[in-house]
Design an enzyme around this catalytic site. Sequence first.
Site, mmCIF file in Angstrom:
data_model
loop_
_atom_site.group_PDB
_atom_site.id
_atom_site.type_symbol
_atom_site.label_atom_id
_atom_site.label_comp_id
_atom_site.label_asym_id
_atom_site.label_seq_id
_atom_site.Cartn_x
_atom_site.Cartn_y
_atom_site.Cartn_z
ATOM 1 C CG ASP A 272 -0.414 -0.108 2.672
ATOM 2 O OD1 ASP A 272 1.058 -0.161 2.703
ATOM 3 O OD2 ASP A 272 -0.700 -0.376 3.589
ATOM 4 C CG HIS B 281 -5.941 -0.422 8.466
ATOM 5 N ND1 HIS B 281 -5.735 0.953 8.194
ATOM 6 C CD2 HIS B 281 -4.815 -0.896 8.850
ATOM 7 C CE1 HIS B 281 -4.467 1.085 8.503
ATOM 8 N NE2 HIS B 281 -3.953 0.175 8.953
ATOM 9 C CD GLU C 170 -8.265 2.850 6.638
ATOM 10 O OE1 GLU C 170 -8.108 1.720 7.431
ATOM 11 O OE2 GLU C 170 -7.682 3.845 6.690
HETATM 12 P P1 PGA Z 1 1.682 0.054 12.681
HETATM 13 O O1 PGA Z 1 0.546 -0.172 11.695
HETATM 14 O O2 PGA Z 1 2.876 -0.599 12.356
HETATM 15 O O3 PGA Z 1 1.837 1.787 12.470
HETATM 16 O O4 PGA Z 1 1.039 -0.160 13.946
HETATM 17 C C1 PGA Z 1 0.028 -1.099 11.453
HETATM 18 C C2 PGA Z 1 -0.982 -1.128 10.325
HETATM 19 O O5 PGA Z 1 -1.574 -0.089 10.038
HETATM 20 O O6 PGA Z 1 -1.150 -2.057 9.328
#
Ligand code: PGA
Length: 240
Positions: free
Chosen positions: A67, A138, A143
């Site tokens: 992403d 997500h 989302e």
């Molecule tokens: P993070 O995010 O590594 O900042 O906890 C995880 C995600 O959003 O997949």
Amino acid sequence: MNLIVCKDYEEMSRRAAELAAACIQADPTGLVSFPGGDTPLGMVHAFADLVNAGKVDISGAHYVSLDEWVGLSGLDEGSCGRFNRTELLGRLQKRFAGVHLIDGAAADIEAERAALDSYIAQYGPLTVSVLGIGMNGHLGFNEDGVDLDLNAHIIPLSETTKQVMHKYFGEKFHPEYGISQGIRQIMAAKTVILIANGSHKAEILRRALCGEVSNRVPASVLQKHPNCYVVADEAAAAKL
Ligand code: PGA
């Protein structure tokens, strides 16, 4: 669903990297995808160490990013592209057969989305997809409320994600959209490895793994994946 509880972040990172490497050993020409961000940092470093030590051969495999924040190029601080270049690709002493990183700053973002679909169609399905879980459940930028049938798409970021992203951008950048592999592509992966660490992830991990399967918590679809590993530290696994 295979749950692996690790004593800490370091062990989580190592175990996830070893699992990903084993998937590539079993399918050396497969397509590989890792996430960006804080959670996978140790995992991608451990994976690079395995590659550099000759424990896994990536020369026949392709890599695709999961992403990106719409508006950010791979040169921008906080971008997933930069994470991939710096923390993964830049550490590798050997190369993947091919790499596709999403450009969130592409002038034609719809063409960028289509290019992501094309790459996955050409080299996929994914042999291994490593994923983090967001505070709203997500996966990538799928989302809460996402259409679970989508391939790559561009999606408005949830309020939760906008708050969390503050740690990556501060006041410098306020992205509104993400571009992401879709749940359809993630669910088509031969192996999925979900990683999570820290007590702040315990409740959402419980909802994803033990709650109802619903697009309100996108990671809950992994309950239906035939070959999914959840690698979590003790803090994140505390409510399972
Ligand atoms: P993070 O995010 O590594 O900042 O906890 C995880 C995600 O959003 O997949």
